[in-house]
Design a protein around this motif. Structure first.
Motif, PDB file in Angstrom:
ATOM      1  N   ASN A 133       0.949  -1.390  -0.011  1.00 49.36           N
ATOM      2  CA  ASN A 133      -0.071  -0.092   0.026  1.00 49.36           C
ATOM      3  C   ASN A 133       0.756   1.381  -0.110  1.00 49.36           C
ATOM      4  O   ASN A 133       0.629   2.086   0.870  1.00 49.36           O
ATOM      5  CB  ASN A 133      -0.916  -0.010   1.206  1.00 49.36           C
ATOM      6  N   MET A 192       2.705   2.333   3.253  1.00 49.17           N
ATOM      7  CA  MET A 192       1.626   2.521   4.631  1.00 49.17           C
ATOM      8  C   MET A 192       1.384   1.488   5.497  1.00 49.17           C
ATOM      9  O   MET A 192       0.994   1.680   6.513  1.00 49.17           O
ATOM     10  CB  MET A 192       0.349   3.364   4.181  1.00 49.17           C
ATOM     11  N   VAL A 193       1.793  -0.013   4.831  1.00 48.60           N
ATOM     12  CA  VAL A 193       1.207  -0.965   5.585  1.00 48.60           C
ATOM     13  C   VAL A 193       2.424  -1.669   5.757  1.00 48.60           C
ATOM     14  O   VAL A 193       2.927  -2.389   4.511  1.00 48.60           O
ATOM     15  CB  VAL A 193       0.051  -1.678   5.111  1.00 48.60           C
ATOM     16  N   GLN A 194       2.684  -2.567   6.981  1.00 47.79           N
ATOM     17  CA  GLN A 194       3.871  -3.454   7.132  1.00 47.79           C
ATOM     18  C   GLN A 194       2.830  -4.905   7.228  1.00 47.79           C
ATOM     19  O   GLN A 194       2.187  -4.942   7.783  1.00 47.79           O
ATOM     20  CB  GLN A 194       4.603  -3.388   8.445  1.00 47.79           C
ATOM     21  N   TYR A 204       2.918  -8.444   7.654  1.00 46.55           N
ATOM     22  CA  TYR A 204       3.654  -9.717   8.327  1.00 46.55           C
ATOM     23  C   TYR A 204       2.856 -10.932   7.597  1.00 46.55           C
ATOM     24  O   TYR A 204       1.846 -11.197   8.175  1.00 46.55           O
ATOM     25  CB  TYR A 204       3.661  -9.472   9.587  1.00 46.55           C
ATOM     26  N   ASP A 213       1.694 -14.584   6.503  1.00 47.77           N
ATOM     27  CA  ASP A 213       1.724 -16.037   6.731  1.00 47.77           C
ATOM     28  C   ASP A 213       2.553 -16.425   8.112  1.00 47.77           C
ATOM     29  O   ASP A 213       3.330 -17.253   7.965  1.00 47.77           O
ATOM     30  CB  ASP A 213       2.746 -16.705   5.463  1.00 47.77           C
ATOM     31  N   LEU A 214       1.806 -16.079   8.936  1.00 45.00           N
ATOM     32  CA  LEU A 214       2.348 -16.093  10.407  1.00 45.00           C
ATOM     33  C   LEU A 214       2.127 -17.582  10.873  1.00 45.00           C
ATOM     34  O   LEU A 214       2.618 -17.883  11.965  1.00 45.00           O
ATOM     35  CB  LEU A 214       1.894 -14.935  11.431  1.00 45.00           C
ATOM     36  N   LEU A 247      -8.075 -10.645  20.934  1.00 48.20           N
ATOM     37  CA  LEU A 247      -8.275  -9.078  20.762  1.00 48.20           C
ATOM     38  C   LEU A 247      -8.443  -8.251  22.003  1.00 48.20           C
ATOM     39  O   LEU A 247      -8.370  -8.938  23.226  1.00 48.20           O
ATOM     40  CB  LEU A 247      -9.889  -8.976  20.153  1.00 48.20           C
ATOM     41  N   ASN A 262      -2.138 -13.322   8.367  1.00 54.06           N
ATOM     42  CA  ASN A 262      -1.112 -12.258   8.215  1.00 54.06           C
ATOM     43  C   ASN A 262      -1.501 -11.287   9.287  1.00 54.06           C
ATOM     44  O   ASN A 262      -2.907 -11.165   9.888  1.00 54.06           O
ATOM     45  CB  ASN A 262      -1.161 -11.719   7.029  1.00 54.06           C
ATOM     46  N   LEU A 263      -0.688 -10.465   9.679  1.00 51.57           N
ATOM     47  CA  LEU A 263      -0.979  -9.381  10.506  1.00 51.57           C
ATOM     48  C   LEU A 263      -0.310  -7.999   9.682  1.00 51.57           C
ATOM     49  O   LEU A 263       0.776  -8.032   9.130  1.00 51.57           O
ATOM     50  CB  LEU A 263      -0.120  -9.277  11.803  1.00 51.57           C
ATOM     51  N   PHE A 264      -1.200  -7.020   9.454  1.00 56.71           N
ATOM     52  CA  PHE A 264      -0.999  -5.939   8.823  1.00 56.71           C
ATOM     53  C   PHE A 264      -0.960  -4.713  10.109  1.00 56.71           C
ATOM     54  O   PHE A 264      -1.823  -4.606  10.695  1.00 56.71           O
ATOM     55  CB  PHE A 264      -2.334  -5.614   7.860  1.00 56.71           C
ATOM     56  N   ARG A 265       0.287  -3.953   9.875  1.00 57.96           N
ATOM     57  CA  ARG A 265       0.354  -2.777  10.843  1.00 57.96           C
ATOM     58  C   ARG A 265       0.159  -1.654   9.979  1.00 57.96           C
ATOM     59  O   ARG A 265       1.077  -1.290   8.988  1.00 57.96           O
ATOM     60  CB  ARG A 265       1.895  -2.994  11.581  1.00 57.96           C
ATOM     61  N   GLY A 266      -0.731  -0.715  10.023  1.00 59.96           N
ATOM     62  CA  GLY A 266      -1.230   0.293   9.145  1.00 59.96           C
ATOM     63  C   GLY A 266      -0.966   1.736   9.784  1.00 59.96           C
ATOM     64  O   GLY A 266      -1.479   1.651  10.709  1.00 59.96           O
ATOM     65  N   LYS A 267      -0.235   2.428   9.034  1.00 62.26           N
ATOM     66  CA  LYS A 267      -0.114   3.903   9.470  1.00 62.26           C
ATOM     67  C   LYS A 267      -1.451   4.630   9.082  1.00 62.26           C
ATOM     68  O   LYS A 267      -2.008   4.256   8.077  1.00 62.26           O
ATOM     69  CB  LYS A 267       1.169   4.474   8.784  1.00 62.26           C
ATOM     70  N   PRO A 268      -1.877   5.709   9.871  1.00 66.56           N
ATOM     71  CA  PRO A 268      -2.808   6.292   9.407  1.00 66.56           C
ATOM     72  C   PRO A 268      -2.654   7.425   8.260  1.00 66.56           C
ATOM     73  O   PRO A 268      -1.475   8.053   8.218  1.00 66.56           O
ATOM     74  CB  PRO A 268      -3.157   7.284  10.716  1.00 66.56           C
ATOM     75  N   TYR A 269      -3.881   7.802   7.495  1.00 62.22           N
ATOM     76  CA  TYR A 269      -3.682   8.746   6.432  1.00 62.22           C
ATOM     77  C   TYR A 269      -4.130   9.867   6.845  1.00 62.22           C
ATOM     78  O   TYR A 269      -4.649  10.083   7.932  1.00 62.22           O
ATOM     79  CB  TYR A 269      -4.475   8.280   5.251  1.00 62.22           C
ATOM     80  N   MET A 309      -9.736  -7.921  10.638  1.00 66.92           N
ATOM     81  CA  MET A 309     -10.163  -7.749  12.278  1.00 66.92           C
ATOM     82  C   MET A 309      -9.210  -6.897  12.898  1.00 66.92           C
ATOM     83  O   MET A 309      -7.946  -7.190  13.095  1.00 66.92           O
ATOM     84  CB  MET A 309     -10.184  -9.205  12.840  1.00 66.92           C
ATOM     85  N   PRO A 310      -9.589  -5.615  13.567  1.00 63.21           N
ATOM     86  CA  PRO A 310      -8.757  -5.011  14.146  1.00 63.21           C
ATOM     87  C   PRO A 310      -8.406  -5.716  15.511  1.00 63.21           C
ATOM     88  O   PRO A 310      -9.489  -6.152  16.273  1.00 63.21           O
ATOM     89  CB  PRO A 310      -9.422  -3.622  14.448  1.00 63.21           C
ATOM     90  N   LEU A 311      -7.202  -5.403  16.028  1.00 58.34           N
ATOM     91  CA  LEU A 311      -6.569  -5.614  17.374  1.00 58.34           C
ATOM     92  C   LEU A 311      -6.543  -4.435  18.002  1.00 58.34           C
ATOM     93  O   LEU A 311      -6.532  -3.164  17.538  1.00 58.34           O
ATOM     94  CB  LEU A 311      -5.334  -6.172  17.166  1.00 58.34           C
ATOM     95  N   VAL A 332      -7.241   0.244  -0.251  1.00 63.81           N
ATOM     96  CA  VAL A 332      -6.643  -0.284   0.742  1.00 63.81           C
ATOM     97  C   VAL A 332      -6.840  -0.008   2.097  1.00 63.81           C
ATOM     98  O   VAL A 332      -7.774   1.139   2.141  1.00 63.81           O
ATOM     99  CB  VAL A 332      -5.134   0.318   0.389  1.00 63.81           C
ATOM    100  N   LEU A 333      -6.224  -0.588   3.147  1.00 64.33           N
ATOM    101  CA  LEU A 333      -6.612  -0.265   4.379  1.00 64.33           C
ATOM    102  C   LEU A 333      -6.713   1.153   4.970  1.00 64.33           C
ATOM    103  O   LEU A 333      -5.475   1.888   4.759  1.00 64.33           O
ATOM    104  CB  LEU A 333      -5.257  -1.105   5.361  1.00 64.33           C
ATOM    105  N   ASP A 387      -3.070  -2.459  14.220  1.00 67.93           N
ATOM    106  CA  ASP A 387      -2.876  -3.786  13.805  1.00 67.93           C
ATOM    107  C   ASP A 387      -3.962  -4.375  13.475  1.00 67.93           C
ATOM    108  O   ASP A 387      -5.212  -4.191  14.196  1.00 67.93           O
ATOM    109  CB  ASP A 387      -2.037  -4.424  14.896  1.00 67.93           C
ATOM    110  N   ILE A 431      -5.453  -8.221  12.067  1.00 68.86           N
ATOM    111  CA  ILE A 431      -5.287  -9.839  11.585  1.00 68.86           C
ATOM    112  C   ILE A 431      -6.077  -9.976  10.255  1.00 68.86           C
ATOM    113  O   ILE A 431      -7.306  -9.451  10.199  1.00 68.86           O
ATOM    114  CB  ILE A 431      -5.880 -10.735  12.672  1.00 68.86           C
TER     115      ILE A 431
END
Lengths: 167, 167
Positions: free
Chosen positions: A33, A36-38, A40, A42-43, A87, B58-65, B85-87, B129-130, B138, B140
């Motif tokens: 993205n 903007m997104v890391q 991770y 296939d954990l 969560l 997977n885990l996505f870590r997203g920055k804010p826009y 699903m937000p953590l 995108v996210l 973060d 899932i």
């Protein structure tokens, strides 16, 4: 009476005989993205295809037990992995034993998630049911749907049960 | 210039044309583990088997826009669903458009998750995108792994882009 069961640190290495630890720390990511997104990626191995199975996405809302807790029963899912991700950053406990038919109280191991760690039990790994610690907590659970008998239980006689003390 | 895009309430009904809302409210559960756990069962269709695919966790870590944000591009995954699903109970925004080839800025719809709601985009649903809102967050993410081309992009010309304002 068997000795009490106390928790070990939960790490990818310590948990490797039983499955995957789902966490950011120590995991690889790549950027998507536009940076903007890391991701991770296939954990945890989602191993649910045996006998025509498919992945289910569920939410478990668990009440806390009182501790110390006697470990009376373990279960395993012979047809699929089962992943739990907390969560709201809630610590929880995990009790496991290696896959196989020769398992007893002496084989138990316990771990505590820091609340940012999930776990995925490998197909066939013996595990205790969900052990919420302080308060009612929600988890995303990815497991197997489909036909077939996918839960075995192993009950320990009262005089062999170990007390799990998470503190 | 097209009118700004503003969010609607996110409910199972309002989101039904695009996929599933993953949430406890309004969902069925059954009790497991001797009554200690409510299992909210099969909350999103994990549709990843096309062309031999399998589920990825997977885990996505997203920055804010920064908002308002021009909606420049939408994407779709023709081979699989994608669930977020937000953590840590973090609200986020969702922009979608119906599956199909005839999609333009007029077809966009926007929703805001309350932080306890996840979404799963049905296979082929166009989505932005996210969109993390206030802070790094973060999630899932359950999507498809396997061979095949599983991402199409749709870019809007600058004079057709709509401004998304989440407030």
């Amino acid at each position: 009476m068997n000795p009490p069961l106390r928790p070990e640190p939960l790490t990818k290495d310590s948990f490797a005989p039983f499955g995957d630890v789902i966490e950011v720390d120590g995991s690889q990511f790549y950027l998507i993205n536009g940076g903007m997104v890391q991701r991770y990626h296939d954990l945890a191995r989602i191993d649910v295809a045996t006998e025509g199975g498919h992945a289910l996405l569920n939410l478990f809302r668990g009440k806390p037990y009182e501790y110390p807790l006697p470990v009376k029963m373990m279960e395993r899912h012979p047809l699929g992995s089962q992943a739990f991700m907390p969560l709201s950053a809630t610590p929880f406990a995990v009790i496991v034993a290696p896959a196989g038919e020769q398992v007893g109280p002496a084989n138990l191991r316990a771990f505590i998630s820091n609340g940012h760690q999930g776990v995925s039990y490998r197909r066939g790994t013996w595990h205790h049911v969900l052990l919420t610690l302080q308060r009612e907590s929600d988890f995303i659970v990815i497991d197997r749907g489909g036909a077939g008998s996918n839960c075995d239980e192993l009950h320990f006689p009262a005089d062999q049960q170990r007390l799990f003390d998470p503190r």
